[in-house]
Enzyme design. Structure first.
Site, PDB file in Angstrom:
ATOM      1  N   HIS A   1       0.757  -1.401  -0.155  1.00 59.32           N
ATOM      2  CA  HIS A   1       0.010   0.052  -0.060  1.00 59.32           C
ATOM      3  C   HIS A   1       0.843   1.304  -0.055  1.00 59.32           C
ATOM      4  O   HIS A   1       0.255   2.510  -0.341  1.00 59.32           O
ATOM      5  CB  HIS A   1      -0.933  -0.143   1.326  1.00 59.32           C
ATOM      6  CG  HIS A   1      -0.397   0.272   2.582  1.00 59.32           C
ATOM      7  ND1 HIS A   1      -0.128  -0.922   3.451  1.00 59.32           N
ATOM      8  CD2 HIS A   1      -0.048   1.234   3.205  1.00 59.32           C
ATOM      9  CE1 HIS A   1       0.384  -0.287   4.594  1.00 59.32           C
ATOM     10  NE2 HIS A   1       0.522   0.899   4.696  1.00 59.32           N
TER      11      HIS A   1
ATOM     12  N   ASP B   1       0.475  -7.609   1.517  1.00 62.94           N
ATOM     13  CA  ASP B   1       0.870  -6.223   1.614  1.00 62.94           C
ATOM     14  C   ASP B   1       2.027  -6.081   1.544  1.00 62.94           C
ATOM     15  O   ASP B   1       2.854  -5.217   2.488  1.00 62.94           O
ATOM     16  CB  ASP B   1       0.027  -5.559   2.911  1.00 62.94           C
ATOM     17  CG  ASP B   1       0.181  -3.993   2.631  1.00 62.94           C
ATOM     18  OD1 ASP B   1       0.192  -3.499   1.772  1.00 62.94           O
ATOM     19  OD2 ASP B   1       0.195  -3.464   3.869  1.00 62.94           O
TER      20      ASP B   1
ATOM     21  N   SER C   1       4.478   2.610   7.931  1.00 61.23           N
ATOM     22  CA  SER C   1       4.368   1.371   7.025  1.00 61.23           C
ATOM     23  C   SER C   1       5.540   0.999   6.227  1.00 61.23           C
ATOM     24  O   SER C   1       6.254   1.820   5.479  1.00 61.23           O
ATOM     25  CB  SER C   1       3.269   1.823   6.109  1.00 61.23           C
ATOM     26  OG  SER C   1       1.868   1.560   6.631  1.00 61.23           O
TER      27      SER C   1
END
Length: 396
Positions: free
Chosen positions: A128, A158, A242
């Site tokens: 993402h 992911d 992230s």
């Protein structure tokens, strides 16, 4: 309960845009916990101090303060980088700059350098973070900015792998073993919360839980598509973290920070992808650009989403059958077609495991099966329970 990815989106003026990342968006700040084991301070090197001034009987001294945390961070932080997602903004036709097509920052996250080989270095981050990117920039710990190529991405786990020049790369992360982690074990999170402004930020905490299963709605249709197997930590995971590193007290990479639970009543729940789960995905993305996964060769939906009158009157299923997976269509030349599966069949068992939903079927295929395997499938055709042997082919 909300599950949020910890990517930092770039704010835009009118005429610009913010990237819509697949999966889960960032939420509120979580507080990390500093453990006593991380804060045993040693003054100086070997306990020595240096006198710098003595005026009117008042002695000032400077001390070099080190701890377990600072030593680990010094040894590992250079392997954590900033990752910037660049995309061409949608232009306002009435804007004076409507002719410009230069990519702009759509979001920023973190990444970890895990390999240096010849002229190339390889970085793992979250899918993402780079989704939809036209260009990707990597910012090293010393502020050096270099271009990166996206080798491959995987929406289910992911994860994404980037390739860049190794000329400026000095440090590479060492993989640890996430299978031996225990609740209460101290960990350190390194990343770029709120973007590159706070690059290299360090938070500390513990492993709060291992083998957590978190439901994920990947396509944002309100239905759970996947169960992510993650580590839970109370080390603060904020927007922009992230793809960053979760490190054990030996300085080894044991997780890729991915998301957090953001809710007013929730505090201190950050989530990371275990490195043991990530390694085979990383290897596939680096070499093949994708993850090879098995497929039945059917399109499917949950039986629970089919109204009861249709289940009984059109599908002619037993009244007590409420859970399973309905075959909507069968792909030509697929394993399912060769095995004789038909539209409206309802799969209830696969390889000896009960199948109650699309999520369970997908979880079985992607975690327990491989391309080329032959599975025993049990299904209802009308009121009759039938069996078939289906050979799995490569899917997406």
């Amino acid at each position: 309960m909300g599950y949020y990815n910890s990517t930092e989106p770039k704010k835009r003026n009118k005429g610009s845009f913010a990237s819509g990342f697949t999966g889960i968006l960032a939420g509120a700040v979580l507080a990390g916990v500093v453990l006593p084991g991380f804060t045993d301070i040693e003054q100086g090197i070997g306990g020595a101090t240096q006198q710098v001034e003595n005026i009117s009987g008042v002695e000032n001294v400077s001390s070099v303060v080190t701890s377990d945390v600072t030593e680990v961070v010094d040894a590992t932080s250079a392997s954590v980088v900033g990752v910037t997602n660049l995309q061409t903004a949608q232009q306002n036709q009435f804007s004076q700059n409507s002719g410009s097509s230069e990519p702009q920052e759509a979001g920023a996250g973190s990444g970890v350098i895990y390999k240096k080989e010849g002229d190339s270095a390889y970085i793992v981050t979250n899918n993402h973070v780079v989704e939809g990117a036209e260009q990707v920039k990597v910012t090293l710990s010393d502020g050096t900015e270099i271009d990166a190529e996206v080798l491959g991405t995987d929406v289910w786990t992911d994860l994404a792998v980037l390739k860049t020049s190794s000329a400026e790369i000095k440090d590479v992360a060492e993989f640890g073993d996430s299978s031996v982690l225990k609740a209460g074990e101290p960990v350190i999170a390194i990343g770029n919360p709120l973007g590159l402004q706070f690059s290299g930020s360090v938070t500390t905490g513990v492993i709060s839980g291992t083998e957590r299963s978190i439901p994920i709605d990947i396509n944002k249709d309100g239905t759970e598509d996947w169960q992510a197997e993650v580590l839970q930590t109370d080390a603060a995971i904020n927007p922009g973290n992230s793809g960053g590193a979760l490190i054990n007290s030996q300085g080894q990479l044991i997780g890729i920070n991915s998301m957090k639970i953001a809710q007013d009543a929730v505090e201190g729940i950050g989530l990371a992808i275990p490195i043991n789960s990530a390694i085979p995905i990383i290897e596939d993305l680096e070499v093949k650009g994708e993850v090879e996964r098995p497929a039945l060769g059917v399109s499917i939906l949950d039986l629970q989403n089919v109204p009861a009158p249709i289940r009984q009157n059109e599908l002619n299923l037993p009244a007590e059958l409420e859970k399973g997976v309905v075959v909507e269509s069968v792909a030509k030349d697929s394993g399912a077609e060769a095995a004789g599966l038909q539209q409206s069949d309802v799969i209830v068992e696969m390889g000896g495991d009960e199948i109650n939903s699309v999520l369970e079927l997908r979880q079985y295929l992607y975690t327990k099966a491989e391309v080329g395997d032959t599975l025993n499938i049990k299904f209802y055709r009308g009121a009759e329970l039938m069996e078939a042997e289906v050979q799995l082919t490569e899917g997406v």
